[in-house]
Design a protein around this motif. Structure first.
Motif, mmCIF file in Angstrom:
data_model
loop_
_atom_site.group_PDB
_atom_site.id
_atom_site.type_symbol
_atom_site.label_atom_id
_atom_site.label_comp_id
_atom_site.label_asym_id
_atom_site.label_seq_id
_atom_site.Cartn_x
_atom_site.Cartn_y
_atom_site.Cartn_z
ATOM 1 N N ALA A 1 -17.847 3.687 3.592
ATOM 2 C CA ALA A 1 -17.343 4.398 2.414
ATOM 3 C C ALA A 1 -16.056 5.151 2.739
ATOM 4 O O ALA A 1 -15.108 5.153 1.946
ATOM 5 C CB ALA A 1 -18.401 5.364 1.895
ATOM 6 N N GLY A 2 -16.039 5.762 3.907
ATOM 7 C CA GLY A 2 -14.854 6.503 4.317
ATOM 8 C C GLY A 2 -13.651 5.590 4.478
ATOM 9 O O GLY A 2 -12.529 5.939 4.086
ATOM 10 N N GLN A 3 -13.913 4.420 5.045
ATOM 11 C CA GLN A 3 -12.829 3.466 5.231
ATOM 12 C C GLN A 3 -12.229 3.046 3.900
ATOM 13 O O GLN A 3 -11.014 2.892 3.775
ATOM 14 C CB GLN A 3 -13.357 2.238 5.968
ATOM 15 C CG GLN A 3 -12.601 1.929 7.241
ATOM 16 C CD GLN A 3 -13.191 0.757 7.960
ATOM 17 O OE1 GLN A 3 -12.899 -0.392 7.660
ATOM 18 N NE2 GLN A 3 -14.055 1.045 8.914
ATOM 19 N N GLN A 4 -13.113 2.898 2.903
ATOM 20 C CA GLN A 4 -12.609 2.478 1.597
ATOM 21 C C GLN A 4 -11.751 3.561 0.945
ATOM 22 O O GLN A 4 -10.701 3.271 0.373
ATOM 23 C CB GLN A 4 -13.782 2.123 0.677
ATOM 24 C CG GLN A 4 -14.047 0.629 0.663
ATOM 25 C CD GLN A 4 -15.375 0.294 0.043
ATOM 26 O OE1 GLN A 4 -15.760 0.895 -0.960
ATOM 27 N NE2 GLN A 4 -16.094 -0.631 0.639
ATOM 28 N N VAL A 5 -12.224 4.801 1.039
ATOM 29 C CA VAL A 5 -11.451 5.908 0.461
ATOM 30 C C VAL A 5 -10.082 6.006 1.137
ATOM 31 O O VAL A 5 -9.055 6.173 0.478
ATOM 32 C CB VAL A 5 -12.224 7.240 0.624
ATOM 33 C CG1 VAL A 5 -11.336 8.430 0.313
ATOM 34 C CG2 VAL A 5 -13.451 7.238 -0.280
ATOM 35 N N LEU A 6 -10.088 5.872 2.446
ATOM 36 C CA LEU A 6 -8.828 5.929 3.191
ATOM 37 C C LEU A 6 -7.911 4.787 2.781
ATOM 38 O O LEU A 6 -6.717 4.975 2.546
ATOM 39 C CB LEU A 6 -9.108 5.849 4.696
ATOM 40 C CG LEU A 6 -7.861 5.830 5.587
ATOM 41 C CD1 LEU A 6 -7.112 7.144 5.500
ATOM 42 C CD2 LEU A 6 -8.235 5.521 7.040
ATOM 43 N N GLN A 7 -8.497 3.619 2.694
ATOM 44 C CA GLN A 7 -7.710 2.425 2.356
ATOM 45 C C GLN A 7 -7.008 2.598 1.007
ATOM 46 O O GLN A 7 -5.813 2.292 0.871
ATOM 47 C CB GLN A 7 -8.650 1.206 2.320
ATOM 48 C CG GLN A 7 -7.963 -0.137 2.414
ATOM 49 C CD GLN A 7 -7.079 -0.268 3.646
ATOM 50 O OE1 GLN A 7 -5.861 -0.421 3.511
ATOM 51 N NE2 GLN A 7 -7.648 -0.178 4.841
ATOM 52 N N THR A 8 -7.724 3.111 0.040
ATOM 53 C CA THR A 8 -7.134 3.329 -1.295
ATOM 54 C C THR A 8 -5.910 4.225 -1.186
ATOM 55 O O THR A 8 -4.858 3.945 -1.758
ATOM 56 C CB THR A 8 -8.170 3.992 -2.219
ATOM 57 O OG1 THR A 8 -9.322 3.158 -2.277
ATOM 58 C CG2 THR A 8 -7.601 4.194 -3.605
#
Lengths: 181, 181
Positions: free
Chosen positions: B78-85
């Motif tokens: 989930a953290g990776q996705q938020v960062l990616q955005t």
DNA sequence: GGAGTCATGTAACTTGTTACATGATTGA
DNA sequence: TCAATCATGTAACAAGTTACATGACTCC
């Protein structure tokens, strides 16, 4: 309690060395020279009131028939001294947070395409900025010719950003070459 | 209530793409690459706790005999996705406040000698900075050779400042010539 | 009719720093 | 012996932005 930092106070006092001004004028000036300084009303109006209470600025109210009256502030002797003291201290660089560079150092996670897009966008910003700065520089030079004693210094500030932005354009191209698709 | 800006969160998430880290490590990293970003403990620890509560990072406690235990955090899916955005959004320049330029535009009030002193002091800072940046750049290049996939991007950040600082040295000399004693 | 300008001001909020508490270990 | 490093965390404060209220005037 003593003030700790609060550069807004000095920005305001400094502007009043140009000429007596209202809070509105001060906000507008910084918004227009855009780039290296800005002040919001939320800072300006409360600070002006406090400076006035401390006797560092004087206030004159211009009556207006419509809308709120114009409050025009001017530097007092005391205000000039406080400003002078600050001006003589060497400026220390304020902490900078550069979001482009922050994203860039996570570039491995972001991916090639995203990094290139960031750099391209930055290039566009820089190019637009340089265009504006050139116009402003010409304007400042005209003011110098008309005998404005402040124009020379404002021009230096403009040229600071011209130099920096031009160098950063080179940097962008260097990076883009390194990240060739 | 939704978060508005808070870049600290992203700075923290981003660091965890390098490797699992403690809050102490994160602070240290930014303090060391010094220049374009910094984080204080007062930001890091509360943010880490919140990111953990939101499930964007996971926590592992390393027991230590002496002193407080080490809390090592890692990015979750989930953290990776938020960062990616966030990484995919184009970086907009954060508002800058440049105290040197602020003082300089009040240069008429400050006087010739004070202005020259400001510029000389700035030159010294720049020269010292450039010296450090050269060392760091060499270091990053060594890391690249050793296969660190992040080193290339960190080097770009270093070169950003090298380019800018070098251009500003030229600017200083230009100004000093104009303000010849 | 709608956008922009003039003009003051405040309240709520966000963001961030500084200084402190705690305390052992290592190296000059 | 003194300073720095390791390590977490919080409370108090400072600094600053945003959005709103108010309302007329001017230019397109």
């Amino acid at each position: 309690m003593a003030q700790k930092q609060n550069r807004s106070r000095y920005a305001i006092l400094g502007m009043l060395t140009y000429q007596p001004m209202s809070g509105y004028d001060i906000q507008k000036f910084f918004a227009d020279i855009a780039g290296f300084w800005q002040e919001s009303y939320g800072q300006i109006y409360p600070n002006l009131r406090q400076l006035w209470q401390e006797g560092l600025v004087s206030k004159q109210v211009e009556e207006r028939e419509k809308g709120p009256n114009r409050h025009v502030y001017a530097l007092t002797e005391a205000g000039q001294q406080v400003l002078q003291t600050w001006l003589q201290e060497t400026a220390e660089p304020l902490p900078i947070r550069n979001e482009l560079l922050l994203k860039l150092i996570f570039g491995h996670q972001a991916g090639h395409a995203a990094n290139r897009r960031q750099l391209e966008a930055f290039k566009e910003q820089l190019t637009a900025d340089i265009g504006n700065l050139n116009i402003v520089e010409a304007w400042q030079e005209a003011q110098m010719d008309e005998g404005d004693p402040h124009a020379q210094y404002r021009r230096m500030a403009v040229r600071y950003n011209l130099h920096a932005n031009q160098a950063l354009l080179t940097w962008c191209d260097e990076c883009l070459a390194e990240l060739a698709p």
